[in-house]
Scaffold this motif. Structure first.
Motif, PDB file in Angstrom:
ATOM      1  N   ASP A 406     -36.946  49.783  -5.726  1.00  0.00           N
ATOM      2  CA  ASP A 406     -37.631  51.029  -5.229  1.00  0.00           C
ATOM      3  C   ASP A 406     -36.619  51.952  -4.647  1.00  0.00           C
ATOM      4  OD1 ASP A 406     -40.283  50.095  -6.288  1.00  0.00           O
ATOM      5  OD2 ASP A 406     -41.157  49.650  -4.126  1.00  0.00           O
ATOM      6  N   LYS A 407     -36.063  51.339  -3.782  1.00  0.00           N
ATOM      7  CA  LYS A 407     -34.764  52.230  -3.185  1.00  0.00           C
ATOM      8  C   LYS A 407     -33.909  52.969  -4.281  1.00  0.00           C
ATOM      9  CE  LYS A 407     -32.029  53.458   0.494  1.00  0.00           C
ATOM     10  NZ  LYS A 407     -32.422  54.221   1.509  1.00  0.00           N
ATOM     11  N   VAL A 408     -33.557  52.148  -5.021  1.00  0.00           N
ATOM     12  CA  VAL A 408     -32.533  52.535  -6.244  1.00  0.00           C
ATOM     13  C   VAL A 408     -33.456  53.714  -6.978  1.00  0.00           C
ATOM     14  CG1 VAL A 408     -31.440  52.123  -8.340  1.00  0.00           C
ATOM     15  CG2 VAL A 408     -31.133  50.592  -6.420  1.00  0.00           C
ATOM     16  N   HIS A 409     -34.604  53.451  -7.089  1.00  0.00           N
ATOM     17  CA  HIS A 409     -35.493  54.697  -8.073  1.00  0.00           C
ATOM     18  C   HIS A 409     -35.675  55.949  -7.220  1.00  0.00           C
ATOM     19  CE1 HIS A 409     -37.277  51.314 -10.972  1.00  0.00           C
ATOM     20  NE2 HIS A 409     -36.165  51.640 -11.200  1.00  0.00           N
ATOM     21  N   THR A 410     -35.657  55.594  -6.027  1.00  0.00           N
ATOM     22  CA  THR A 410     -35.880  56.761  -4.919  1.00  0.00           C
ATOM     23  C   THR A 410     -34.705  57.577  -5.006  1.00  0.00           C
ATOM     24  OG1 THR A 410     -37.681  55.465  -3.664  1.00  0.00           O
ATOM     25  CG2 THR A 410     -36.599  57.550  -2.654  1.00  0.00           C
ATOM     26  N   LEU A 411     -33.592  56.997  -5.196  1.00  0.00           N
ATOM     27  CA  LEU A 411     -32.285  57.637  -5.009  1.00  0.00           C
ATOM     28  C   LEU A 411     -31.913  58.296  -6.557  1.00  0.00           C
ATOM     29  CD1 LEU A 411     -30.182  54.940  -3.295  1.00  0.00           C
ATOM     30  CD2 LEU A 411     -31.015  57.390  -2.338  1.00  0.00           C
ATOM     31  N   GLY A 412     -32.809  58.165  -7.429  1.00  0.00           N
ATOM     32  CA  GLY A 412     -32.651  58.878  -8.740  1.00  0.00           C
ATOM     33  C   GLY A 412     -32.007  58.062  -9.576  1.00  0.00           C
ATOM     34  N   MET A 413     -31.646  56.828  -9.585  1.00  0.00           N
ATOM     35  CA  MET A 413     -31.124  55.811 -10.427  1.00  0.00           C
ATOM     36  C   MET A 413     -31.895  54.960 -10.978  1.00  0.00           C
ATOM     37  SD  MET A 413     -27.566  55.178  -8.227  1.00  0.00           S
ATOM     38  CE  MET A 413     -28.421  54.423  -6.810  1.00  0.00           C
ATOM     39  N   SER A 414     -31.763  54.277 -12.261  1.00  0.00           N
ATOM     40  CA  SER A 414     -32.403  53.298 -13.004  1.00  0.00           C
ATOM     41  C   SER A 414     -31.676  52.119 -12.296  1.00  0.00           C
ATOM     42  CB  SER A 414     -32.268  53.287 -14.427  1.00  0.00           C
ATOM     43  OG  SER A 414     -30.871  53.194 -14.849  1.00  0.00           O
ATOM     44  N   PHE A 415     -32.238  51.001 -12.708  1.00  0.00           N
ATOM     45  CA  PHE A 415     -32.090  49.591 -11.751  1.00  0.00           C
ATOM     46  C   PHE A 415     -31.592  48.721 -12.971  1.00  0.00           C
ATOM     47  CE2 PHE A 415     -32.736  45.435 -10.062  1.00  0.00           C
ATOM     48  CZ  PHE A 415     -31.883  45.466  -8.982  1.00  0.00           C
ATOM     49  N   GLY A 416     -30.568  47.661 -12.722  1.00  0.00           N
ATOM     50  CA  GLY A 416     -30.388  46.789 -13.888  1.00  0.00           C
ATOM     51  C   GLY A 416     -29.842  45.590 -13.193  1.00  0.00           C
ATOM     52  N   LEU A 417     -29.742  44.412 -13.868  1.00  0.00           N
ATOM     53  CA  LEU A 417     -29.256  42.908 -13.467  1.00  0.00           C
ATOM     54  C   LEU A 417     -28.563  42.279 -14.391  1.00  0.00           C
ATOM     55  CD1 LEU A 417     -32.497  41.205 -12.112  1.00  0.00           C
ATOM     56  CD2 LEU A 417     -30.824  42.080 -10.756  1.00  0.00           C
ATOM     57  N   TRP A 418     -27.582  41.622 -13.660  1.00  0.00           N
ATOM     58  CA  TRP A 418     -26.654  40.463 -14.435  1.00  0.00           C
ATOM     59  C   TRP A 418     -27.502  39.500 -14.459  1.00  0.00           C
ATOM     60  CZ3 TRP A 418     -25.222  35.735 -13.561  1.00  0.00           C
ATOM     61  CH2 TRP A 418     -23.999  35.021 -14.266  1.00  0.00           C
ATOM     62  N   VAL A 419     -27.413  38.790 -15.896  1.00  0.00           N
ATOM     63  CA  VAL A 419     -28.232  37.551 -16.168  1.00  0.00           C
ATOM     64  C   VAL A 419     -27.082  36.799 -17.086  1.00  0.00           C
ATOM     65  CG1 VAL A 419     -30.531  38.238 -15.997  1.00  0.00           C
ATOM     66  CG2 VAL A 419     -29.338  38.415 -18.479  1.00  0.00           C
ATOM     67  N   GLU A 420     -27.263  35.552 -17.111  1.00  0.00           N
ATOM     68  CA  GLU A 420     -26.512  34.498 -18.157  1.00  0.00           C
ATOM     69  C   GLU A 420     -27.294  33.497 -18.597  1.00  0.00           C
ATOM     70  OE1 GLU A 420     -22.131  32.398 -18.677  1.00  0.00           O
ATOM     71  OE2 GLU A 420     -22.849  32.883 -16.657  1.00  0.00           O
ATOM     72  N   PRO A 421     -28.267  33.855 -19.258  1.00  0.00           N
ATOM     73  CA  PRO A 421     -29.530  32.938 -19.630  1.00  0.00           C
ATOM     74  C   PRO A 421     -29.258  31.938 -20.595  1.00  0.00           C
ATOM     75  CG  PRO A 421     -29.844  35.106 -20.826  1.00  0.00           C
ATOM     76  CD  PRO A 421     -28.382  35.353 -19.913  1.00  0.00           C
ATOM     77  N   GLU A 422     -28.078  31.919 -21.432  1.00  0.00           N
ATOM     78  CA  GLU A 422     -27.617  30.869 -22.235  1.00  0.00           C
ATOM     79  C   GLU A 422     -27.004  29.565 -21.548  1.00  0.00           C
ATOM     80  OE1 GLU A 422     -26.081  32.728 -26.012  1.00  0.00           O
ATOM     81  OE2 GLU A 422     -26.240  34.178 -24.708  1.00  0.00           O
ATOM     82  N   MET A 423     -26.703  29.751 -20.130  1.00  0.00           N
ATOM     83  CA  MET A 423     -26.042  28.806 -19.500  1.00  0.00           C
ATOM     84  C   MET A 423     -26.679  28.049 -18.249  1.00  0.00           C
ATOM     85  SD  MET A 423     -22.939  28.841 -21.249  1.00  0.00           S
ATOM     86  CE  MET A 423     -22.615  29.920 -22.688  1.00  0.00           C
ATOM     87  N   VAL A 424     -25.990  26.854 -17.908  1.00  0.00           N
ATOM     88  CA  VAL A 424     -26.811  26.246 -16.907  1.00  0.00           C
ATOM     89  C   VAL A 424     -25.854  25.470 -16.167  1.00  0.00           C
ATOM     90  CG1 VAL A 424     -27.097  24.182 -18.253  1.00  0.00           C
ATOM     91  CG2 VAL A 424     -28.681  24.478 -16.459  1.00  0.00           C
ATOM     92  N   ASN A 425     -25.748  25.629 -14.721  1.00  0.00           N
ATOM     93  CA  ASN A 425     -24.906  24.741 -14.094  1.00  0.00           C
ATOM     94  C   ASN A 425     -25.556  23.178 -13.803  1.00  0.00           C
ATOM     95  OD1 ASN A 425     -24.316  27.517 -11.748  1.00  0.00           O
ATOM     96  ND2 ASN A 425     -22.868  26.306 -12.905  1.00  0.00           N
ATOM     97  N   SER A 426     -24.757  22.313 -13.738  1.00  0.00           N
ATOM     98  CA  SER A 426     -25.282  20.865 -13.491  1.00  0.00           C
ATOM     99  C   SER A 426     -25.910  20.788 -12.366  1.00  0.00           C
ATOM    100  CB  SER A 426     -24.141  19.910 -13.841  1.00  0.00           C
ATOM    101  OG  SER A 426     -23.080  20.070 -12.849  1.00  0.00           O
ATOM    102  N   ASP A 427     -25.649  21.501 -11.364  1.00  0.00           N
ATOM    103  CA  ASP A 427     -26.213  21.662  -9.973  1.00  0.00           C
ATOM    104  C   ASP A 427     -27.281  22.796  -9.925  1.00  0.00           C
ATOM    105  OD1 ASP A 427     -26.989  21.663  -7.268  1.00  0.00           O
ATOM    106  OD2 ASP A 427     -24.983  22.119  -6.433  1.00  0.00           O
TER     107      ASP A 427
END
Length: 743
Positions: A406-427
Motif C-alpha cells: 500500500d505504501k509503494v502504491h501510495t508513492l505512485g509506484m507498482s510493486f514487485g517481488l523476487w521469487v525462485e520457485p523452481e528451487m528448494v533448500n534442504s533446510d
C-alpha cells in the motif's frame, strides 16, 4: 467470443514456444501464403526480403533448394535432384541437403531424427507424403510407412522480417514402442561455399554474452547446453557470414535462434562439398524420449532469417520479429518502467520499515516500480535456508506484505517481488515434507548449488504445487511484477517415479511444465509482468521470452563490463527486453569506481533500473539521478521500440563503445558514447549516425557531455550520417549522451 488482440498475440507466441499441433496454422498479423508448384514439386515461401524454397526429389526426399535474397515470383527453383554419389564412401545420403533427415539408409551426415524400435530396428527413411496450407502456414507430412513413423514439418514466414519458423511433430504410427535418441527442430542448409564464418555467444556467470567468430571449415562446431536450462556457456543463437567480411552495414548474413529453455544443441557442419548445415533442437546428451503407439513429440521452434545488409540489420530484423511476434502483447506491450530493486541495499536483511524508507527515496527520484528481492519469506536470512517456503516472514513483515505494498502504491509506484520457485533448500519445510520432489537418483548423492536443489517440475504434483503457491501469492497481494530467478544447473537428473525407460523425458517435461505454469499465471493474473532471470543471463531464449516481459542479462552490473555484455546481448535479443541497473561505486564485481553519469548512461541503453543503496546517496547524487530518469522517460520509446545501430564495438575489451537508437518514425535518435580508457591523448572517433531521414533537419541536444566547438546544433540527417559528430570525451570512464530530434 471475440479475442482481444493482445490475448491472441500471446496465444500465438505460446503456441510457438510449445510447438503445439498446428501452432503455426494460427493466423499471423499479415498473411503470407506459401506456394506449391505441382509440376516441379517445389514449395516456396516469400516474406520480407527473403525467399525460402524446397523440393521433393525422385527418391521422395525433401531437399532444400534455396534460402536467401527474395527472388522474382517466376524465377525457377526446381526440380530437386538427388545429390550425386562421389564414391562408395561418399554416398548421396551423406551429401543430400535434406530438410529433415531420418537416420537410415546410407546417410552419414548429422540427421535431424534418430529413433530405435523395441524390435531393434534403427533405420528410418522419411519420404514426402502430402502437404496442406492453412492461414499462411505450411505443414508437410513426411513418412516412413514401413517403420510407422510420421513427421509433420511446420513452416511459418513473417511477412515483415522474412524470419521463418520451423518445427516438427514426430508421431509413432506403428504397433510397437520406439525411443527417440535425438530430435532436431530443423536443419538449415546454406549455398555451397568455402568462405563461411560463424558467430556465436559464449559466457559464464558475471561474464555472459561474449561474441565469438570462427571460420567454418570441414567438420563440426557444436554449441550446446547440457545444464537442463538454456545456460550461459553458449546461447541458442547463431549468425553465419559469407565472404569473411563481418560488417555491421554490409554482407550476407544467415541467422537463427532456438525457442527452447531446456538442454539444447545447435550443430554447424560443413561437408566435403562445402555445404553448410545448421541442425538444432533438443540436446541428444542423456536424451531418450519414448513414444508408445499413438504418442507424439513436438520439437521447439527454430527460427531463421537472412539479410544482405550486414550484422546490424540481422540483429534489427530479429529484434523486430521478437517485439512483434514473440514477446507477450507484441507491439502493444507496455514500455519497461524505471525500476528500483532493494537487493544491494539490504540483501537478506529486509524488513517493512527499511523497505518503506527505500521506497520513499526511490519515489522521489521518479522511479516507477519498487521490487523487494530475496529474504522476504520463510526462514530466509541467508541462502542456506527457507527456499521453497513461499509464505511471508512475519518477523520481518508482522502484518504481511500489504502495508508495504500500500505504501509503494501510495508513492505512485507498482510493486514487485523476487521469487525462485523452481528451487528448494534442504533446510526448508517443503523439503522436509517432500524430499522426493527434487531431481535425484535413489541412493545417490544430491549435489547442491548455492545450497539448493532443483524441484522436479516434470512431476505433475510438483507443477501443481508451484502454480498454487504463486497463484495464492498473487491473489492475496496486489503485486504487479515477479523477478523469477533460477540459480543453479541440474545434477542427478533422475525421475524415480517413472520407469527407467521413461525417465529421460524429464528434459522435455520439465521445460514444458515450466512454460505451462507461466502461461497459466499470465492468464489468471494478466496485470502481472515477469522477468526471466537465471543467476544473470543463463535463461535467455525465444521460448521463455514468449512468456515473460523482460530478461536479466547478467548479475554483473559494472557499467563498463555491461557495455560488452549489452553489445553481445543485442546481437540476438531486443533492447526492449534487457534490464540494466545503476548500482554502487566502486562496483562489487571489479572494485572499480565510475561516475554516476557513466553508470546511468550505460544502463539507459535498455530497460533502466537502479540497484544501488539509495540510503548512501548524497543530495547531489539524487539530483543527478532525477536528471537522468527524467531524460530516460523522454527517450525510452526510442530506446525500447526503435532500431538499434551499433557504431563502435566494445568487444574484446575495446576502449570505446557507441550505439544509437532511432525511433520507428525516424523523428528521434539517441546516441550513447563511452570511453573506458584514455591513452596517448587520442581523440574519440568521429561518430556517424545511421538510420536517420537524410532530408529531415535534426536538432542535437545533450543529456550529458558536449560536442567539439563549431558543431552545429541543427543539421540534416545526411549531415549527421555522412559528416558525423565529434564529441568531447576524454579520460577514463567518460561518456556522452545526445538526442537528435526532427520536427
Amino acid at each position: 467470443m471475440k479475442q482481444h488482440a493482445s490475448t491472441r498475440r500471446l496465444a500465438l507466441a505460446l503456441a510457438a514456444a510449445f510447438a503445439a499441433p498446428l501452432a503455426v496454422a494460427a493466423t499471423p498479423p499479415r498473411e503470407v501464403a506459401p506456394r506449391y508448384d505441382a509440376s516441379s514439386h517445389v514449395f516456396r515461401l516469400d516474406a520480407g526480403k527473403v525467399t525460402y524454397a524446397m523440393g521433393v526429389d525422385p527418391d521422395g526426399r525433401l531437399q532444400t533448394l534455396y534460402w536467401g535474397a527474395r527472388l522474382a515470383a517466376d524465377d525457377p527453383l526446381g526440380p530437386a535432384t538427388p545429390a550425386p554419389e562421389r564414391s562408395s564412401f561418399d554416398p548421396k545420403g551423406a551429401l543430400s541437403r535434406q530438410e529433415y533427415a531420418g537416420w537410415g539408409g546410407n546417410i552419414t551426415a548429422m540427421p535431424a531424427l534418430k529413433v530405435k524400435f523395441d524390435d531393434g530396428n534403427r533405420d528410418l527413411i522419411l519420404r514426402y507424403d502430402s502437404y496442406r496450407i492453412d492461414h499462411g502456414a505450411l505443414a508437410i507430412l513426411m513418412r516412413d510407412v514401413k517403420a510407422g513413423v510420421d513427421v509433420t514439418l511446420r513452416y511459418t514466414a513473417d511477412p515483415a522480417t522474412g524470419v521463418i519458423g520451423r518445427s516438427a511433430r514426430i508421431e509413432n504410427k506403428s504397433t510397437q514402442a520406439l525411443t527417440i535418441d535425438s530430435a532436431a527442430a530443423a536443419t538449415w542448409s546454406l549455398p555451397s561455399g568455402s568462405d563461411y564464418s560463424l558467430r556465436y555467444l559464449t559466457g559464464t556467470w558475471a561474464g555472459e554474452w561474449h561474441l565469438q567468430t570462427r571460420a567454418i571449415t570441414q567438420g563440426a562446431t557444436v554449441l550446446e547446453s547440457r545444464r537442463g536450462s538454456t545456460g550461459d556457456e553458449n546461447n541458442p543463437w547463431f549468425a553465419i557470414n559469407r565472404g569473411g567480411a563481418w560488417n555491421e552495414e554490409h554482407g550476407d548474413v544467415w541467422f537463427g535462434a532456438l525457442a527452447w529453455s531446456g538442454s539444447w544443441q545447435i550443430r554447424v557442419d560443413e561437408d566435403i562439398l562445402g555445404q553448410v548445415r545448421v541442425t538444432g533442437g533438443f540436446n541428444p546428451f542423456d536424451f531418450g524420449y519414448r513414444l508408445k503407439p499413438g504418442e507424439s513429440l513436438d520439437t521447439p521452434v527454430f527460427y531463421g532469417g537472412y539479410t544482405a545488409d550486414g550484422m546490424g540489420e540481422a540483429s534489427r530484423l530479429l529484434h523486430r520479429f521478437e517485439k512483434a511476434s514473440v514477446l507477450p502483447h507484441g507491439e502493444q506491450a507496455k514500455l519497461r518502467p524505471v525500476l528500483y530493486n532493494s537487493w544491494e541495499a539490504t540483501e537478506f536483511k529486509v524488513d517493512e520499515a527499511g523497505q518503506e524508507q527505500l521506497a520513499e527515496r526511490a519515489a522521489k527520484l521518479g522511479v516507477e516500480r519498487f521490487v523487494v528481492d530475496d529474504g522476504w519469506f520463510g526462514a530466509r536470512n541467508s541462502d542456506h535456508a527457507g527456499l521453497g517456503d513461499w509464505t511471508v516472514n512475519r518477523t520481518k513483515f508482522p502484518n504481511g506484505l500489504k502495508p508495504l505494498i500500500d505504501k509503494v502504491h501510495t508513492l505512485g509506484m507498482s510493486f514487485g517481488l523476487w521469487v525462485e520457485p523452481e528451487m528448494v533448500n534442504s533446510d526448508s519445510d517443503l523439503y522436509r515434507a517432500h524430499p522426493d520432489w527434487v531431481l535425484n537418483f535413489p541412493d545417490r548423492q544430491r549435489s547442491e548449488g548455492r545450497n539448493q536443489l532443483v524441484l522436479n517440475l516434470a512431476r505433475e504434483d510438483v507443477k501443481a504445487h508451484v502454480f498454487e503457491v504463486l497463484d495464492r501469492l498473487l491473489a492475496e497481494n496486489d503485486i504487479q511484477f515477479l523477478k523469477w530467478d533460477y540459480n543453479r544447473n541440474w545434477s542427478e537428473p533422475g525421475w524415480p517415479q517413472m520407469s527407467p525407460d521413461e525417465q529421460q523425458k524429464v528434459y522435455v517435461a520439465y521445460t514444458r511444465n515450466l512454460y505451462d505454469i507461466l502461461r497459466r499465471l499470465r492468464e489468471k493474473h494478466p496485470g502481472v509482468e515477469i522477468e526471466s532471470c537465471s543467476g544473470g543471463g543463463a535463461r535467455v531464449d525465444l521460448g521463455v521470452m514468449a512468456l515473460t516481459d523482460e530478461v536479466w542479462p547478467s548479475d554483473n552490473t559494472d557499467a563498463s563490463d555491461r557495455l560488452s555484455i549489452q553489445d553481445g546481448f543485442s546481437q540476438a535479443y531486443a533492447p526492449a527486453t534487457m534490464m540494466s541497473w545503476v548500482t554502487g561505486s566502486p562496483t562489487w564485481v571489479n572494485n572499480r569506481a565510475m561516475s554516476l553519469d557513466f553508470r546511468f548512461l550505460s544502463s539507459m541503453q535498455g530497460g533502466l533500473g537502479i540497484g544501488a543503496n539509495l540510503l548512501t546517496w548524497s543530495e547531489a547524487d539524487n539530483t543527478t539521478a532525477r536528471h537522468y530518469i527524467t531524460a530516460y522517460k523522454a527517450i525510452r520509446t526510442t530506446v525500447q521500440r526503435g532500431d538499434l545501430y551499433r557504431l563502435l564495438s566494445p568487444q574484446n575489451r575495446a576502449a570505446w563503445s557507441a550505439t544509437s537508437s532511432v525511433s520507428t518514425d525516424r523523428k528521434q535518435a539517441v546516441l550513447f558514447a563511452f570511453q573506458r580508457q584514455g591513452e596517448e591523448a587520442r581523440a574519440f572517433p568521429t561518430l556517424r549516425l545511421q538510420g536517420l531521414d537524410p532530408v529531415a533537419r535534426y536538432r542535437m541536444r545533450f543529456i550529458h557531455g558536449a560536442a567539439v566547438p563549431g558543431t552545429p546544433e541543427v543539421a540534416s540527417g545526411a549531415y549527421w550520417m555522412a559528416h558525423g559528430v565529434d564529441l568531447l570525451i576524454k579520460g577514463d570512464f567518460d561518456a556522452a549522451g545526445a538526442v537528435f530530434e526532427a520536427p
